[in-house]
Design an enzyme around this catalytic site. Structure first.
Site, PDB file in Angstrom:
ATOM      1  N   LYS A 176     -10.740  17.113  95.655  1.00 41.05           N
ATOM      2  CA  LYS A 176     -11.213  16.922  97.033  1.00 41.05           C
ATOM      3  C   LYS A 176     -12.648  16.405  97.027  1.00 41.05           C
ATOM      4  O   LYS A 176     -13.598  17.158  96.818  1.00 41.05           O
ATOM      5  CB  LYS A 176     -11.170  18.242  97.823  1.00 41.05           C
ATOM      6  CG  LYS A 176     -11.350  17.984  99.328  1.00 41.05           C
ATOM      7  CD  LYS A 176     -11.922  19.139 100.089  1.00 41.05           C
ATOM      8  CE  LYS A 176     -13.398  19.221 100.074  1.00 41.05           C
ATOM      9  NZ  LYS A 176     -14.142  18.068 100.644  1.00 41.05           N
ATOM     10  N   GLU A 251     -20.426  24.952  89.696  1.00 39.31           N
ATOM     11  CA  GLU A 251     -21.625  24.177  89.353  1.00 39.31           C
ATOM     12  C   GLU A 251     -22.415  24.028  90.642  1.00 39.31           C
ATOM     13  O   GLU A 251     -22.023  23.270  91.540  1.00 39.31           O
ATOM     14  CB  GLU A 251     -21.240  22.792  88.815  1.00 39.31           C
ATOM     15  CG  GLU A 251     -20.467  22.805  87.512  1.00 39.31           C
ATOM     16  CD  GLU A 251     -21.336  23.182  86.317  1.00 39.31           C
ATOM     17  OE1 GLU A 251     -22.566  23.257  86.446  1.00 39.31           O
ATOM     18  OE2 GLU A 251     -20.750  23.436  85.257  1.00 39.31           O
ATOM     19  N   CYS A 285     -28.482  17.639  91.288  1.00 43.47           N
ATOM     20  CA  CYS A 285     -28.625  19.082  91.061  1.00 43.47           C
ATOM     21  C   CYS A 285     -29.707  19.368  90.034  1.00 43.47           C
ATOM     22  O   CYS A 285     -30.392  20.374  90.119  1.00 43.47           O
ATOM     23  CB  CYS A 285     -27.294  19.661  90.616  1.00 43.47           C
ATOM     24  SG  CYS A 285     -26.594  18.798  89.210  1.00 43.47           S
ATOM     25  N   GLU A 382     -33.703  24.120  97.669  1.00 41.13           N
ATOM     26  CA  GLU A 382     -33.304  22.810  97.160  1.00 41.13           C
ATOM     27  C   GLU A 382     -33.413  21.790  98.294  1.00 41.13           C
ATOM     28  O   GLU A 382     -32.687  21.885  99.288  1.00 41.13           O
ATOM     29  CB  GLU A 382     -31.854  22.911  96.671  1.00 41.13           C
ATOM     30  CG  GLU A 382     -31.389  21.704  95.924  1.00 41.13           C
ATOM     31  CD  GLU A 382     -29.966  21.868  95.408  1.00 41.13           C
ATOM     32  OE1 GLU A 382     -29.126  22.459  96.116  1.00 41.13           O
ATOM     33  OE2 GLU A 382     -29.689  21.392  94.293  1.00 41.13           O
TER      34      GLU A 382
HETATM   35  P1  NAD Z   1     -21.643  21.352  99.779  1.00 45.42           P
HETATM   36  O1  NAD Z   1     -21.613  22.691  99.169  1.00 45.42           O
HETATM   37  O2  NAD Z   1     -22.000  21.236 101.208  1.00 45.42           O
HETATM   38  O3  NAD Z   1     -20.245  20.598  99.611  1.00 45.42           O
HETATM   39  C1  NAD Z   1     -19.654  20.394  98.334  1.00 45.42           C
HETATM   40  C2  NAD Z   1     -18.164  20.172  98.522  1.00 45.42           C
HETATM   41  O4  NAD Z   1     -17.580  21.361  99.029  1.00 45.42           O
HETATM   42  C3  NAD Z   1     -17.791  19.074  99.515  1.00 45.42           C
HETATM   43  O5  NAD Z   1     -16.639  18.383  99.033  1.00 45.42           O
HETATM   44  C4  NAD Z   1     -17.447  19.866 100.769  1.00 45.42           C
HETATM   45  O6  NAD Z   1     -16.564  19.161 101.623  1.00 45.42           O
HETATM   46  C5  NAD Z   1     -16.803  21.098 100.172  1.00 45.42           C
HETATM   47  N1  NAD Z   1     -16.816  22.308 101.003  1.00 45.42           N
HETATM   48  C6  NAD Z   1     -17.691  22.673 101.958  1.00 45.42           C
HETATM   49  N2  NAD Z   1     -17.355  23.881 102.460  1.00 45.42           N
HETATM   50  C7  NAD Z   1     -16.247  24.302 101.805  1.00 45.42           C
HETATM   51  C8  NAD Z   1     -15.433  25.475 101.868  1.00 45.42           C
HETATM   52  N3  NAD Z   1     -15.702  26.479 102.716  1.00 45.42           N
HETATM   53  N4  NAD Z   1     -14.380  25.572 101.047  1.00 45.42           N
HETATM   54  C9  NAD Z   1     -14.105  24.591 100.171  1.00 45.42           C
HETATM   55  N5  NAD Z   1     -14.823  23.450 100.068  1.00 45.42           N
HETATM   56  C10 NAD Z   1     -15.891  23.310 100.872  1.00 45.42           C
HETATM   57  O7  NAD Z   1     -22.660  20.521  98.868  1.00 45.42           O
HETATM   58  P2  NAD Z   1     -23.181  19.034  99.104  1.00 45.42           P
HETATM   59  O8  NAD Z   1     -24.323  19.074 100.051  1.00 45.42           O
HETATM   60  O9  NAD Z   1     -22.054  18.125  99.366  1.00 45.42           O
HETATM   61  O10 NAD Z   1     -23.707  18.691  97.627  1.00 45.42           O
HETATM   62  C11 NAD Z   1     -24.956  18.959  97.198  1.00 45.42           C
HETATM   63  C12 NAD Z   1     -24.988  20.237  96.372  1.00 45.42           C
HETATM   64  O11 NAD Z   1     -24.189  20.087  95.186  1.00 45.42           O
HETATM   65  C13 NAD Z   1     -26.380  20.555  95.881  1.00 45.42           C
HETATM   66  O12 NAD Z   1     -26.627  21.930  96.024  1.00 45.42           O
HETATM   67  C14 NAD Z   1     -26.322  20.181  94.411  1.00 45.42           C
HETATM   68  O13 NAD Z   1     -27.276  20.839  93.618  1.00 45.42           O
HETATM   69  C15 NAD Z   1     -24.926  20.543  94.063  1.00 45.42           C
HETATM   70  N6  NAD Z   1     -24.500  19.870  92.829  1.00 45.42           N
HETATM   71  C16 NAD Z   1     -24.395  20.603  91.670  1.00 45.42           C
HETATM   72  C17 NAD Z   1     -24.033  19.969  90.474  1.00 45.42           C
HETATM   73  C18 NAD Z   1     -23.945  20.746  89.194  1.00 45.42           C
HETATM   74  O14 NAD Z   1     -23.329  20.243  88.249  1.00 45.42           O
HETATM   75  N7  NAD Z   1     -24.517  21.942  89.106  1.00 45.42           N
HETATM   76  C19 NAD Z   1     -23.744  18.603  90.467  1.00 45.42           C
HETATM   77  C20 NAD Z   1     -23.847  17.885  91.662  1.00 45.42           C
HETATM   78  C21 NAD Z   1     -24.235  18.544  92.829  1.00 45.42           C
END
Ligand code: NAD
Length: 488
Positions: A176, A251, A285, A382
């Protein structure tokens, strides 16, 4: 491949409409121009994709032996590399990231597929003899149907990081992506089918997170959840997955320090430190968003990073010379700017950047905040934008204390002319990765993942395969006579 096109969901080996018929309009963050329309999955589509994945495991995909899985992963990597330029352009139009970065990210997706294509050879059980009456051996079996949820900041790279170990292990996937950035993942699924992956092995569902994403995580047909995203959403995903005792890897976010000691070679450290925060416009991240500098060189390093920020080529992300593109959306830019304003309110000083430029798109300048205390919001939260908070420290102990004084523990970089100190800090900083005298971070073969609230589980390593495998112990009686333990 893109403008004006209507993109479907990818389920059971083909592009399909959403059951609801719903479409999401996508626009280019850098210009605001319409890009495409994409089907938006709902619960019925999740049911269908999970059934397709289960069907693949029960059918041809479940019977595909490891060498053939390896060949398929290489074939998908070949197909991605053959389309590298088109995929990079699609990613740039969809995310606003410079094409100078997205080309490397497309190549990175292919690279991780190849890494696990070779890593399949490490999937092995073991045999243990127990005297003359009992033999034990273990089998490694795929966990089953994996829900893989990825964010918008590296769409194709995150798709590669998730798909590669899962498919190597023999799992079937429902991926997804974020509904705003689904286009390259959908294309990868098409390429996977063309490369020969059986229908249902790879399914891609662009969908809203809190509704359809949550439904996917909770779905009884899903055996494992791999989530990449924010710490706040990760906590919710963990709660949902707990109800079904699902295997889970997370992650999550980071607030990583870039620690500069006075004995480091500053002319090299300063540009590398700018790259460590401004690459991908800070939407990473592992972005080193806290610049911790020994007090005696604090002014010099802050001025140097601000000067480097001024030299970064910002603008049209499709221009190959551009280094800093657009942020992912205007809403996200407003959020980034809100953090900068909150920092100023709490006493930080804007050394460069810090204002929303006029004009179309979601651009934000490379920004340096000085006079930051580690307790301030800009040092704890962040920001996920091109903003670095510069914090002075007194000595080694003080550097370690400040580096560790956040809830995250994803990455840290240390710059020093004293090799012993580099190793000492590598041991004392609580983070999943520590770079010493190098700004670089993730690559296949180097375990990647978080301590503390940055999550758990490791990507990009052979040990990642374990997260997609179950170990089954088989016990075989080999005694000459049939045992009769009750003496009946
Ligand atoms: P987010 O948590 O808002 O969304 C991430 C994903 O989760 C999206 O596909 C979103 O649609 C989905 N999502 C949202 N709510 C959900 C729920 N209740 N149940 C299931 N899925 C749900 O994050 P974002 O703003 O899209 O991405 C940025 C974040 O991702 C930052 O915190 C970044 O640090 C992190 N990130 C971490 C890594 C790593 O490897 N540690 C890599 C890339 C990004």
């Amino acid at each position: 491949m893109t403008a004006g096109r209507v993109h479907g969901l990818f389920v059971g080996g083909e592009l399909v409409e959403a059951a609801s018929g719903e479409l999401r309009e996508l626009s280019e963050p850098a210009t605001g121009a319409p890009l495409a329309r994409c089907a938006l999955a709902g619960e019925a589509d999740v049911d269908r994709a999970v059934a397709a994945a289960r069907g693949a495991l029960d059918g041809r995909w479940g019977k595909t032996p490891p060498p053939e899985r390896s060949r398929l992963l290489h074939a998908l990597a070949d197909a991605i590399e053959a389309e590298r330029d088109a995929l990079a352009e699609l990613e740039t139009r969809n995310t606003g990231k410079p094409i100078s970065s997205t080309g490397g990210e497309v190549a990175g997706a292919a690279e991780v597929l190849r890494y696990y294509a070779s890593g399949i050879a490490s999937i092995q059980g073991r045999a243990t003899p127990f005297g003359s009456s009992l033999l034990h051996y273990s089998l490694k079996e795929p966990v089953g149907v994996c829900a893989q949820i990825v964010p918008w900041n590296y769409p194709i790279l995150m798709a590669g990081w998730r798909l590669a170990p899962a498919l190597a292990a023999g799992c079937a996937v429902v991926l997804k992506p974020d509904p705003q950035t689904p286009l390259t993942a959908l294309r990868v699924a098409e390429l996977a089918a063309a490369a020969g992956f059986p229908a249902g092995a790879v399914n891609v569902l662009p969908a809203d997170g809190p509704t359809t994403g949550a439904y996917l995580v909770s779905h009884p047909g899903v055996d494992k959840v791999a989530f990449t995203g924010s710490t706040r959403t990760g906590a919710e995903v963990m709660r949902l997955a707990a109800a079904g005792i699902k295997r889970l890897t997370l992650e999550l976010g980071g607030k990583s320090p870039n620690v500069v000691f006075a004995d480091a070679p500053l002319p090299e450290v300063i540009p590398a430190s700018a790259w460590a925060v401004y690459a991908s416009a800070g939407q990473s991240c592992e972005c080193r968003s806290r610049l911790l500098v020994e007090r005696s060189v604090y002014d010099e390093v802050v001025a140097g990073v601000a000067a480097a920020a001024g030299r970064i080529r910002a603008g049209d992300p499709l221009d190959p010379e551009t280094q800093l593109g657009s942020l992912s959306s205007r809403a996200h830019r407003d959020r980034v700017h809100g953090f900068v304003a909150a920092g100023v309110e709490e006493g930080a000083e804007v050394v460069c950047g810090g204002g929303i430029p006029d004009g179309p798109g979601a651009f934000y300048p490379a920004t340096v905040l000085a006079s930051v205390d580690n307790a301030m919001t800009v040092a704890q939260e962040e920001i996920f934008g091109p903003v670095v908070s510069a914090i002075p420290f007194e000595d080694e102990d003080d550097a370690v204390r400040i580096a560790n004084d956040v809830r995250y523990g994803l990455f840290a970089t240390v710059w020093t002319g004293d090799p012993g100190r580099g190793h000492r800090l590598a041991q004392r900083i609580r983070a999943g990765q520590v770079g010493v005298n190098t700004p670089f971070t993730a690559r296949p073969g180097i375990p990647f993942g978080g301590y503390k609230q940055s999550g758990f589980g490791r990507e990009l390593a052979l040990e990642t395969l374990e997260a997609y495998l179950e170990t089954k112990s088989v016990l075989v009686g080999i005694g000459a006579r049939t045992p009769n333990p009750f003496g009946l």
